[in-house]
Scaffold this motif. Structure first.
Motif: not given
Length: 304
Positions: A190-212
């Motif tokens: 912080p203040p450039d990084g934000d843990m709550g936003a970081f976790m939400r972004s991980l959750d978002r990425l987890a919804t797609r079927g990535w290969r690499r």
């Protein structure tokens, strides 16, 4: 924490080709925070998209220009975020090629009201260092696409490591910047990084079927779903450990980091303290802890 095998390490300045249509050049900036250095990607053929040009290094600029085939041109320079190991060379590369610089925004774009308030109160970031002078020629909105050289990428706003952090989707592959890496978990300062936003972004990425995933530091991640799940478990374990420590009584960020990050090598302890602060701010925003006398790096935190 995952580790890349030294056998996977490319030589700085040498062009490697991870797959068809993609080139990578490693910048000569290894450190405890950047691992082997910054991976600069050249995507497409003919009209090339350069992703994360890297630090202000004349040698790296020369290597990137040498990586172009005769007759090729740089169509766009895309920066995932404005840290000093990612964005400064964009200026010199633009001067050399005329290509526009694209990113989510300037160095402070995307901060939450809480992070803006902390920054105004004097909280400064740590870690790789912010390229405060960075301003793109054009801002990329979440979901916007960039096409050149027979390829198309989609900008995904993934705040967390940095408020304006972008990941870039290329079909079922993702240029994951500093948000997901195989060799280490990301710094959230912080203040450039934000843990709550970081976790939400991980959750978002987890919804797609990535290969690499192609991170900006270290080797490609070949099981993205497993790595995302591992990072979520890691962060939740750190959060639980902080709450357990606070159950013993109020404590400062320094004291809590010493307890909870006891397994962290000494060179990475400053980053660990910033991660601890990020977790505590997130817990404060969720009304799970309180800060005395007010939310700050020097506050004493306690359970509510």
């Amino acid at each position: 924490m995952a580790h890349d095998s030294p056998a996977l390490r490319p030589a700085p300045g040498i062009v490697t080709r991870p797959e068809r249509g993609l080139r990578m050049v490693l910048a000569p900036n290894p450190s405890p925070m950047t691992h082997w250095g910054t991976n600069t990607f050249l995507l497409g053929e003919g009209g090339v998209i350069v992703i994360d040009p890297g630090p202000d290094s004349p040698a790296h600029l020369a290597a990137l220009l040498a990586a172009l085939e005769p007759g090729e041109e740089v169509a766009a320079i895309v920066v995932t975020h404005a840290h000093l190991d990612h964005s400064p060379l964009a200026r010199a590369l633009k001067e050399a090629t005329g290509a526009p610089v694209l990113a989510f925004g300037g160095a402070s774009a995307g901060r939450s009201p809480v992070m803006r308030r902390l920054a105004e109160a004097g909280l400064a970031g740590g870690g790789e260092g912010v390229d405060a002078a960075f301003h793109p020629d054009r801002s990329l909105a979440d979901g916007e696409t960039v096409a050149a050289g027979g390829v198309r990428i989609e900008a995904l706003h993934t705040p967390g490591h940095f408020a304006g952090h972008l990941c870039l989707a290329w079909g079922d592959r993702l240029f994951s910047g500093d948000h997901v890496m195989g060799w280490a978990s990301s710094l959230v300062s912080p203040p450039d990084g934000d843990m709550g936003a970081f976790m939400r972004s991980l959750d978002r990425l987890a919804t797609r079927g990535w290969r690499r995933f192609y991170p900006a530091h270290g080797a490609p991640v070949d099981d993205p779903a497993a790595r995302i799940a591992e990072l979520i478990r890691h962060r939740r374990a750190r959060e639980a450990a902080l709450l357990t420590a606070l159950a013993k009584g109020p404590a400062t960020v320094e004291a809590l980091a010493t307890q909870v990050y006891a397994d962290t090598p000494a060179p990475l302890m400053p980053a660990a303290r910033r991660n601890a602060l990020a977790h505590l701010i997130d817990l404060w925003e969720r009304n799970l802890v309180q800060a005395d006398p007010e939310l700050s790096l020097d506050a004493r935190f306690s359970l509510i």
